[in-house]
Design a protein around this motif. Sequence first.
Motif, mmCIF file in Angstrom:
data_model
loop_
_atom_site.group_PDB
_atom_site.id
_atom_site.type_symbol
_atom_site.label_atom_id
_atom_site.label_comp_id
_atom_site.label_asym_id
_atom_site.label_seq_id
_atom_site.Cartn_x
_atom_site.Cartn_y
_atom_site.Cartn_z
ATOM 1 N N ALA A 198 5.773 16.585 5.520
ATOM 2 C CA ALA A 198 5.374 15.656 4.464
ATOM 3 C C ALA A 198 5.270 16.368 3.122
ATOM 4 C CB ALA A 198 4.042 15.007 4.823
ATOM 5 N N ALA A 199 4.738 17.592 3.132
ATOM 6 C CA ALA A 199 4.624 18.356 1.889
ATOM 7 C C ALA A 199 5.992 18.693 1.322
ATOM 8 C CB ALA A 199 3.816 19.629 2.132
ATOM 9 N N ALA A 200 6.936 19.005 2.197
ATOM 10 C CA ALA A 200 8.279 19.353 1.741
ATOM 11 C C ALA A 200 9.014 18.139 1.182
ATOM 12 C CB ALA A 200 9.071 19.972 2.891
ATOM 13 N N SER A 201 8.798 16.972 1.796
ATOM 14 C CA SER A 201 9.515 15.764 1.373
ATOM 15 C C SER A 201 8.799 15.014 0.267
ATOM 16 C CB SER A 201 9.716 14.831 2.566
ATOM 17 O OG SER A 201 8.459 14.318 3.022
ATOM 18 N N GLY A 202 7.496 15.281 0.085
ATOM 19 C CA GLY A 202 6.728 14.579 -0.938
ATOM 20 C C GLY A 202 6.123 13.285 -0.461
ATOM 21 N N ALA A 203 6.173 13.002 0.839
ATOM 22 C CA ALA A 203 5.615 11.758 1.368
ATOM 23 C C ALA A 203 4.120 11.695 1.093
ATOM 24 C CB ALA A 203 5.876 11.657 2.868
ATOM 25 N N SER A 204 3.654 10.559 0.616
ATOM 26 C CA SER A 204 2.224 10.382 0.367
ATOM 27 C C SER A 204 1.487 10.198 1.689
ATOM 28 C CB SER A 204 1.991 9.165 -0.521
ATOM 29 O OG SER A 204 2.284 7.965 0.188
ATOM 30 N N GLY A 205 0.164 10.231 1.624
ATOM 31 C CA GLY A 205 -0.618 9.998 2.818
ATOM 32 C C GLY A 205 -0.347 8.634 3.412
ATOM 33 N N ALA A 206 -0.201 7.624 2.549
ATOM 34 C CA ALA A 206 0.081 6.271 3.015
ATOM 35 C C ALA A 206 1.440 6.204 3.697
ATOM 36 C CB ALA A 206 0.027 5.293 1.840
ATOM 37 N N GLN A 244 10.937 17.041 -9.740
ATOM 38 C CA GLN A 244 10.246 15.800 -10.031
ATOM 39 C C GLN A 244 9.433 15.340 -8.822
ATOM 40 O OE1 GLN A 244 10.500 14.398 -13.107
ATOM 41 N NE2 GLN A 244 8.925 12.893 -12.582
ATOM 42 N N ARG A 245 8.159 15.097 -9.028
ATOM 43 C CA ARG A 245 7.309 14.518 -7.987
ATOM 44 C C ARG A 245 6.105 13.865 -8.658
ATOM 45 N NH1 ARG A 245 6.872 17.573 -2.391
ATOM 46 N NH2 ARG A 245 9.103 17.189 -2.661
ATOM 47 N N GLN A 246 6.145 12.570 -8.797
ATOM 48 C CA GLN A 246 5.102 11.838 -9.491
ATOM 49 C C GLN A 246 3.846 11.741 -8.631
ATOM 50 O OE1 GLN A 246 5.310 11.026 -12.562
ATOM 51 N NE2 GLN A 246 3.440 9.849 -12.822
ATOM 52 N N GLY A 247 2.694 11.987 -9.239
ATOM 53 C CA GLY A 247 1.436 11.897 -8.516
ATOM 54 C C GLY A 247 1.084 10.470 -8.143
ATOM 55 N N GLY A 248 0.219 10.317 -7.156
ATOM 56 C CA GLY A 248 -0.235 9.010 -6.713
ATOM 57 C C GLY A 248 -1.371 8.493 -7.569
ATOM 58 N N ALA A 249 -1.819 7.268 -7.257
ATOM 59 C CA ALA A 249 -2.892 6.621 -8.016
ATOM 60 C C ALA A 249 -4.223 6.664 -7.292
ATOM 61 C CB ALA A 249 -2.511 5.174 -8.328
ATOM 62 N N GLY A 250 -4.302 7.386 -6.174
ATOM 63 C CA GLY A 250 -5.551 7.496 -5.434
ATOM 64 C C GLY A 250 -5.414 8.527 -4.334
ATOM 65 N N VAL A 251 -6.508 8.779 -3.631
ATOM 66 C CA VAL A 251 -6.487 9.719 -2.512
ATOM 67 C C VAL A 251 -5.510 9.240 -1.444
ATOM 68 C CG1 VAL A 251 -7.871 10.658 -0.626
ATOM 69 C CG2 VAL A 251 -8.824 10.551 -2.938
ATOM 70 N N HIS A 252 -5.517 7.924 -1.189
ATOM 71 C CA HIS A 252 -4.734 7.363 -0.098
ATOM 72 C C HIS A 252 -3.234 7.540 -0.296
ATOM 73 C CE1 HIS A 252 -3.860 4.868 3.303
ATOM 74 N NE2 HIS A 252 -3.263 3.941 2.580
ATOM 75 N N ASP A 253 -2.753 7.480 -1.547
ATOM 76 C CA ASP A 253 -1.320 7.630 -1.778
ATOM 77 C C ASP A 253 -1.007 8.884 -2.593
ATOM 78 O OD1 ASP A 253 -2.186 6.849 -4.285
ATOM 79 O OD2 ASP A 253 -0.536 5.459 -4.639
ATOM 80 N N ALA A 254 -1.857 9.907 -2.461
ATOM 81 C CA ALA A 254 -1.626 11.172 -3.161
ATOM 82 C C ALA A 254 -0.276 11.759 -2.757
ATOM 83 C CB ALA A 254 -2.752 12.160 -2.843
ATOM 84 N N ALA A 276 0.831 -1.199 0.000
ATOM 85 C CA ALA A 276 0.000 0.000 0.000
ATOM 86 C C ALA A 276 0.861 1.241 0.000
ATOM 87 C CB ALA A 276 -0.919 -0.004 1.218
ATOM 88 N N ALA A 277 2.010 1.174 0.684
ATOM 89 C CA ALA A 277 2.863 2.351 0.786
ATOM 90 C C ALA A 277 3.395 2.798 -0.561
ATOM 91 C CB ALA A 277 4.031 2.062 1.731
ATOM 92 N N VAL A 278 3.635 1.861 -1.481
ATOM 93 C CA VAL A 278 4.117 2.246 -2.804
ATOM 94 C C VAL A 278 2.997 2.400 -3.796
ATOM 95 C CG1 VAL A 278 6.354 1.134 -2.437
ATOM 96 C CG2 VAL A 278 4.509 -0.171 -3.468
ATOM 97 N N GLY A 279 1.738 2.224 -3.338
ATOM 98 C CA GLY A 279 0.597 2.539 -4.180
ATOM 99 C C GLY A 279 0.273 1.494 -5.201
#
Length: 434
Positions: A383-391, A215-225, A19-22
Amino acid sequence: MKTQAGIGRRAGALLTAVAAVGTVAALPGQAQAAEGPALPPYTFDSTAQRVQGAASSSDAPQLKAGATYRGTLKKDGKVYYRVDLDDKRNAYVSVVAVPKAGGKVDYGDGFRVSMQDGTGTECGYQQIGFASSAYPRPLAAYARRIIDADSSTCQKAGAFYVLVEREHKPTSSPDDWELEVRHLTEPLLKKAGPTELPEAWPSGTPAPPTGGPKQRQGGAGVHDAASLTQGEWRSDIRPGQTLFYRVPVDWGQQLYATAELGSSAAADEYVSYALVLSLENPALGHVDENSGSYNGKPATVALGPQRPVAHENRTAYDEATSGMRFAGWYYLSATLNPEIAKAYGDKPVPLTLRVNLMGAPKTGPGYDGDPGPFAVTAGDRDAAASGASGAQAAERAERSDSMQILAAAGIGSGTVLLLGLGAWTLLARRRAAA
């Protein structure tokens, strides 16, 4: 997409590495292009419980506040869920509907989510659809029950029912839609919040952020945005793909976002509604969206600027204003029309997301307790600065909590051991003296 007036931070359990890698390989997701490998499916919350909505309110399964659920919605389907509410807190139930991969949707397809009290009186709803940008992508909307001293409806404590209804055109695919359902309650205020909506507010377009794209690739859902802060962010998006991002917006701050498709040397064919950019609030209520065309040259779609986040925004009938009602993570999603693949191929198209956050954070209305997802914390900014997803952020928080528990247990065990050794030493000395 049209809307009519009418989530979260805590995962609750340790997330799996998958889940962490989406990646959720077995789940249906976003539409895929006719060529190339399948697109990544929508990433559902790994903590979500499977609960199927009922055909009647009498059989509706109960949703607990702070939890996430999984369900399905058939064509022309109607499903009920139940929430038990007090007479003090505002309540929200959001639905993210995910059409099946490779399916077809038509103008007017969509769904409506509403909340009703025990008499069938409607408390609040949103209705959302594909409109002219008629290609499969996740749609989000919420129903709400708002405590209002001047209202006589939906104010009592008791059972309330959430009704999700799907609008389906005969030309559309009859496949079931997957649902991700969340139930949140808003904490009480220490005192009544402001209700007067200011007539004047900064509505000018800000200068684009400087510094060049990162570079910051978007997630595949709300959970890993993917988490973003102010700046210029570069992703790759394929035809039919939806990318998800989230931005922490505090009280008093304004959000402005644009999405730019990079140029292509493959063709110059015109594609209408090529890119859709959508915005949802921390409770996953739909706020705003826009779409734009593409002809192989750089093309930009803009949202906003939105009103500054404020408690009084909720008094507005306009959904774009009303949606900016609390601080927290705001979600951006960008979808590329699958028709792009016919003219330009199924290769990724460069996507640049530019985010402006205007204004210094202000003090909110003052919650009487933990604000939960309706606040911006230091951890959110990190988290916003590092790019960490919600997951990923939830997993780190879970690990941190576990380490604190282990540390506390270790300190406790060490203290007991030292006390025991001290008592043993004292006893040995007394025996020697005797």
